[in-house]
Design a protein around this motif. Structure first.
Motif, short mmCIF file in Angstrom:
data_model
loop_
_atom_site.label_atom_id
_atom_site.label_comp_id
_atom_site.label_asym_id
_atom_site.label_seq_id
_atom_site.Cartn_x
_atom_site.Cartn_y
_atom_site.Cartn_z
N UNK A 84 -77.53 45.45 12.52
CA UNK A 84 -76.97 44.75 13.67
C UNK A 84 -75.75 43.92 13.26
N UNK A 85 -75.85 43.20 12.15
CA UNK A 85 -74.72 42.39 11.68
C UNK A 85 -73.52 43.28 11.35
N UNK A 86 -73.77 44.38 10.64
CA UNK A 86 -72.69 45.31 10.30
C UNK A 86 -72.11 45.94 11.55
N UNK A 87 -72.98 46.39 12.46
CA UNK A 87 -72.50 47.05 13.68
C UNK A 87 -71.61 46.15 14.51
N UNK A 88 -71.99 44.89 14.68
CA UNK A 88 -71.19 43.96 15.45
C UNK A 88 -69.85 43.70 14.77
N UNK A 89 -69.85 43.64 13.45
CA UNK A 89 -68.60 43.46 12.70
C UNK A 89 -67.68 44.67 12.92
N UNK A 90 -68.24 45.87 12.88
CA UNK A 90 -67.43 47.08 13.07
C UNK A 90 -66.86 47.15 14.48
N UNK A 91 -67.64 46.75 15.46
CA UNK A 91 -67.15 46.74 16.84
C UNK A 91 -65.98 45.77 16.97
N UNK A 115 -71.65 50.36 21.44
CA UNK A 115 -72.74 50.77 20.54
C UNK A 115 -73.74 51.64 21.28
N UNK A 116 -74.42 52.47 20.50
CA UNK A 116 -75.49 53.32 21.03
C UNK A 116 -76.60 53.32 20.00
N UNK A 117 -77.81 52.95 20.41
CA UNK A 117 -78.94 52.91 19.49
C UNK A 117 -80.01 53.87 19.99
N UNK A 118 -80.43 54.76 19.12
CA UNK A 118 -81.44 55.74 19.49
C UNK A 118 -82.58 55.69 18.48
N UNK A 166 -81.11 52.79 3.72
CA UNK A 166 -82.53 52.84 3.39
C UNK A 166 -82.93 51.55 2.68
N UNK A 167 -84.22 51.37 2.49
CA UNK A 167 -84.71 50.19 1.79
C UNK A 167 -86.20 50.02 1.99
N UNK A 168 -86.79 49.21 1.15
CA UNK A 168 -88.22 48.98 1.25
C UNK A 168 -88.53 48.28 2.56
N UNK A 169 -89.73 48.48 3.11
CA UNK A 169 -90.11 47.75 4.33
C UNK A 169 -89.98 46.24 4.13
N UNK A 170 -89.39 45.58 5.12
CA UNK A 170 -89.18 44.14 5.02
C UNK A 170 -87.87 43.74 4.40
N UNK A 171 -87.05 44.72 4.00
CA UNK A 171 -85.77 44.41 3.36
C UNK A 171 -84.74 43.90 4.37
N UNK A 172 -85.04 44.04 5.66
CA UNK A 172 -84.11 43.54 6.67
C UNK A 172 -83.09 44.56 7.12
N UNK A 173 -83.48 45.85 7.15
CA UNK A 173 -82.53 46.90 7.50
C UNK A 173 -81.98 46.72 8.91
N UNK A 174 -82.84 46.44 9.87
CA UNK A 174 -82.37 46.33 11.25
C UNK A 174 -81.42 45.15 11.44
N UNK A 175 -81.75 44.01 10.81
CA UNK A 175 -80.86 42.85 10.90
C UNK A 175 -79.53 43.14 10.23
N UNK A 180 -85.32 45.16 17.97
CA UNK A 180 -84.97 44.42 16.77
C UNK A 180 -83.46 44.30 16.59
N UNK A 181 -82.65 44.89 17.48
CA UNK A 181 -81.20 44.76 17.45
C UNK A 181 -80.71 44.38 18.85
N UNK A 182 -81.14 43.25 19.39
CA UNK A 182 -80.84 42.95 20.79
C UNK A 182 -79.36 42.79 21.10
#
Length: 333
Positions: free
Chosen positions: A74-81, A119-122, A62-71, A109-111
């Motif tokens: 994506x960075x975390x997800x690619x690292x985990x993969x 990965x699976x994004x819903x 979670x986080x305030x709007x604009x905190x960069x959650x999607x970015x 926002x997570x191309x």
């Protein structure tokens, strides 16, 4: 005659177990459907999911709007993969008040993450549901686990009054904050700070790196006053460069391991399953009330009287319940 695309549950279930992402998406569509016939099919499918017993590491972000959650995700997800994990992201978008559909569309926002086979994004619209999560996020999460995803990340709409609802879905909770906004905890509700397990000060890069580092220290001090010995770890991270993201994930894993070893994880999940049952009962009773001709008509009339200040809500509620369940008012006395 139109053949229902969800009719063959055996085939759908076998494809989910075979890790077919299209079938997983179809199954989530089924559990999100409000049609009565689809609800019965969804219940049958979820019964199979429960018996299957698959489990993943569940993390709310979670986080305030604009905190960069999607970015960040994506960075975390690619690292985990890269580490051999399969990652599912359930991204809850703000909803259009007109159509009820998603406004932002997290896949766009997570191309890079959305293109990964592991990965699976819903994205799902919040559709007026409080707590920053969609109405069927829990069911979608269990389906992702059955499909072999061993990490499920739930991205919430943003910080709000009932944001802690995500806490009742996940094993660990990460809060993403920003530096350079004056009060570093501005806009973040105290209730959320009492629940989070890891806090990340994002955008610690370029000219903002020093401010993020300073905000990290200030946030640690504030959390020590609020939480004492139970203070969550705080990291300065850059979702853009990846700096600090690995440290944050290691802290989440350590929290998960401690909870599993102590038995707190199973206790938490058992409580969450009980809360899920309570919510479904409330939804079912609300639907039954709306479908009851006498009670629904009485409710419509009494609502107008309550809004006009002519009846008290407690007396009106008692009268509606009496119409819905004769004798209920007497049983309360």
């Amino acid at each position: 005659m139109v053949i229902d695309e969800f009719a063959d549950l055996d085939e759908l279930w076998s494809r989910i177990l075979a890790r077919d992402r299209r079938s997983l998406a179809k199954a989530i569509t089924l559990v999100e459907s409000q049609r009565d016939d689809h609800r019965r099919l969804a219940d049958s499918l979820l019964e199979r999911v429960a018996l299957h017993g698959a489990s993943a590491e569940r993390v709310g972000i979670s986080g305030v709007p604009g905190a960069g959650k999607s970015t960040f995700i994506e960075t975390l997800g690619l690292r985990l993969i890269d580490q051999g994990h399969r990652v599912a992201v359930l991204a809850v978008d703000p909803s259009s008040r007109l159509s009820g559909g998603s406004i932002l569309g997290d896949k766009t926002r997570m191309p890079r993450l959305s293109a990964a086979a592991e990965a699976f994004i819903r994205p799902s619209p919040a559709a007026g549901t409080l707590g920053g999560v969609a109405r069927r996020t829990r069911e979608a999460m269990l389906l992702c686990e059955a499909a072999g995803f061993d990490v499920v990340l739930v991205e919430t709409v943003g910080v709000g009054q009932s944001e802690h609802a995500v806490y009742d879905l996940v094993d660990s909770f990460l809060l993403l904050a920003l530096a350079g906004a004056g009060d570093e905890l501005q806009g973040i509700k105290r209730g959320i700070l009492e629940l989070v397990d890891v806090v990340c000060i994002n955008k610690a890069d370029g000219d903002n790196e020093e401010r993020a580092t300073r905000a990290c220290a200030e946030t640690k001090a504030a959390l020590r006053l609020l939480r004492g010995q139970d203070c969550p770890e705080v990291f300065a991270v850059s979702a853009l460069t990846g700096a600090g993201v690995g440290d944050a994930w290691n802290a989440l894993q350590a929290h998960h391991a401690r909870a599993r070893a102590s038995g707190a994880l199973e206790t938490r999940r058992a409580r969450q399953r009980g809360q899920w049952l309570d919510r479904l009962l409330e939804d079912g009773l609300r639907g039954a009330l709306a479908a009851h001709p006498t009670a629904a008509a009485r409710l419509a009339t009494l609502r107008r009287e309550v809004e006009a200040g002519k009846r008290s809500p407690s007396a009106a509620a008692r009268e509606v319940l009496e119409a819905f369940l004769p004798g209920s008012a007497d049983s309360e006395d």
